[in-house]
Design an enzyme around this catalytic site. Sequence first.
Site, mmCIF file in Angstrom:
data_model
loop_
_atom_site.group_PDB
_atom_site.id
_atom_site.type_symbol
_atom_site.label_atom_id
_atom_site.label_comp_id
_atom_site.label_asym_id
_atom_site.label_seq_id
_atom_site.Cartn_x
_atom_site.Cartn_y
_atom_site.Cartn_z
ATOM 1 C CG ASP A 117 6.116 6.330 0.953
ATOM 2 O OD1 ASP A 117 6.213 7.630 0.907
ATOM 3 O OD2 ASP A 117 5.211 5.618 1.490
ATOM 4 C CE1 TYR A 119 3.835 3.955 9.085
ATOM 5 C CE2 TYR A 119 5.434 2.647 10.459
ATOM 6 C CZ TYR A 119 4.118 2.927 10.321
ATOM 7 O OH TYR A 119 3.162 2.390 10.807
ATOM 8 C CG HIS A 124 0.879 7.024 9.415
ATOM 9 N ND1 HIS A 124 -0.606 6.786 9.091
ATOM 10 C CD2 HIS A 124 1.674 6.304 8.820
ATOM 11 C CE1 HIS A 124 -0.443 5.816 8.389
ATOM 12 N NE2 HIS A 124 0.813 5.495 8.057
ATOM 13 N NE ARG A 133 2.575 -3.500 15.944
ATOM 14 C CZ ARG A 133 2.889 -2.505 15.091
ATOM 15 N NH1 ARG A 133 2.520 -2.898 13.871
ATOM 16 N NH2 ARG A 133 3.135 -1.383 15.420
ATOM 17 C CD GLU A 191 0.139 5.462 2.829
ATOM 18 O OE1 GLU A 191 0.286 4.667 3.494
ATOM 19 O OE2 GLU A 191 1.544 5.728 2.287
ATOM 20 C CD GLU A 193 3.724 9.451 1.844
ATOM 21 O OE1 GLU A 193 4.857 9.698 1.309
ATOM 22 O OE2 GLU A 193 3.128 8.326 1.543
ATOM 23 C CG ASP A 225 2.749 6.054 -1.651
ATOM 24 O OD1 ASP A 225 2.657 5.832 -2.997
ATOM 25 O OD2 ASP A 225 3.218 5.178 -0.886
ATOM 26 N NE ARG A 229 -4.010 2.122 3.760
ATOM 27 C CZ ARG A 229 -3.014 2.809 4.136
ATOM 28 N NH1 ARG A 229 -1.795 1.999 4.221
ATOM 29 N NH2 ARG A 229 -2.900 4.135 4.426
ATOM 30 C CD GLN A 232 -0.264 -1.570 3.320
ATOM 31 O OE1 GLN A 232 -0.769 -0.645 2.930
ATOM 32 N NE2 GLN A 232 1.006 -0.964 3.953
ATOM 33 C CE LYS A 245 1.710 1.689 1.141
ATOM 34 N NZ LYS A 245 1.171 2.845 1.921
ATOM 35 C CB THR A 249 3.370 7.542 -6.356
ATOM 36 O OG1 THR A 249 3.401 6.288 -5.707
ATOM 37 C CG2 THR A 249 3.606 8.638 -5.338
ATOM 38 C CB THR A 338 0.484 8.562 6.126
ATOM 39 O OG1 THR A 338 0.755 7.618 5.076
ATOM 40 C CG2 THR A 338 -0.770 9.241 6.491
ATOM 41 C CD GLU A 352 -3.284 7.682 10.576
ATOM 42 O OE1 GLU A 352 -2.853 8.196 11.341
ATOM 43 O OE2 GLU A 352 -2.895 8.016 9.138
#
Length: 407
Positions: A117, A119, A124, A133, A191, A193, A225, A229, A232, A245, A249, A338, A352
């Site tokens: 997978d 990113y 995203h 952050r 997610e 995808e 996917d 959260r 994670q 994860k 899937t 994603t 999101e």
Amino acid sequence: MPPFDLPEGDPFGPHNLPYGVFSLPGSTERTVGVRLGDHVLDAGAAARALGSPHVGLLAAPTLDPLLAAGRTTWSQVRRALTEWVTEPAHRSTVEPLLHPLSGVTLHLPFQVADYVDFYSSEHHARNAGAIFRPDAGDTLLPNWKHLPIGYHGRAGTVVVSGTDVVRPSGQRKAPADPAPVFGPSVRLDIEAEVGFVVGVPSRQGDPVALTDFREHVFGLCLLNDWSARDLQAWEYVPLGPFLAKSFATSVSAWITPLEALEDARVAPPERTHPLLPYLDDASTEPAGYDLRISVALNGRVISEPPFAGMYWTAAQQLAHLTVNGASLRTGDLYGSGTVSGPEPHERGSLLELTWNGRDPLELPDGKRTFLEDDDVVTLSAWAPGPGGARVGLGEVSGRVVPGRADG
């Protein structure tokens, strides 16, 4: 409506012809099928009836032999299938071999060998960075514009559309909690995808070049996917995704061959950082795909992520996946990561869409931050096709069911 008499503009017309695997009621025998409108053609039976040299590939119980056959054979088979469903001379032979989709069972169409997978959506990645952050000067990590970030997932829990998804359990710990607790995830997410399916393998030690992408990749499908959260957030430092994860899937039952998407090929976004030679696509053919995705939660569309804006292409992902000498196997599956666009309604995850639960979605059956039991998530998509037609991608759907609360 008779199977050959498709409505004008049907996204699953002869210009599309995605592949799947199906069985008939009362039978455990699986065989390759090709979708035409709301019917599925028994491709193996058609090949036998019409004396095709490709019977062995199309009468198999999975797509694996066809995937391994290579690009020349993929093109030959596609030309033959197109002729079978368009030439009037074949109609009397082919029509009895077309079965209503509502009357067949669809199966995982290939044996998943390895699963990776990525990113690869800048939107995203920036959203996730801003959520986790918020005080960072740049919400992208320093490596993001230099290589496609990815991780190796769990092939054994890839399931076909329509399979229930059991809410996963594991450890979670909120920042203010003194110690972790165990239990079902309370922040279950999706997610949206696109998955790419490898056909032709490669030898260990031999990297796959950008220009060889279409020699190895057979086609693509929609992919969800599922992500826990809360699990994670506690487990991912320092090694990355694991239990959050690996529980499920979901992929579509239909694999759209790359040849059906020639009119959907587009250039990726402008590169803002110089790329190392093995990833530099400045002089290669366009490797992006203009796929228009819709995400529905309990029948209500909540997002429409645009795949054309993905920063890293599937060709670059494959090149990076193999640049260290890792080999490809028939049936390897890799996800795009994603898919999110620049607008709020184009975000491909609830993380999101609700900004990590801060801004709940208003739905007819109540508010949502993350998924509740019995929620059904469905991804659908289309791409531009020849002459203004649309190429439909097979949907991927899954229902959340309760998991175990004990360890």
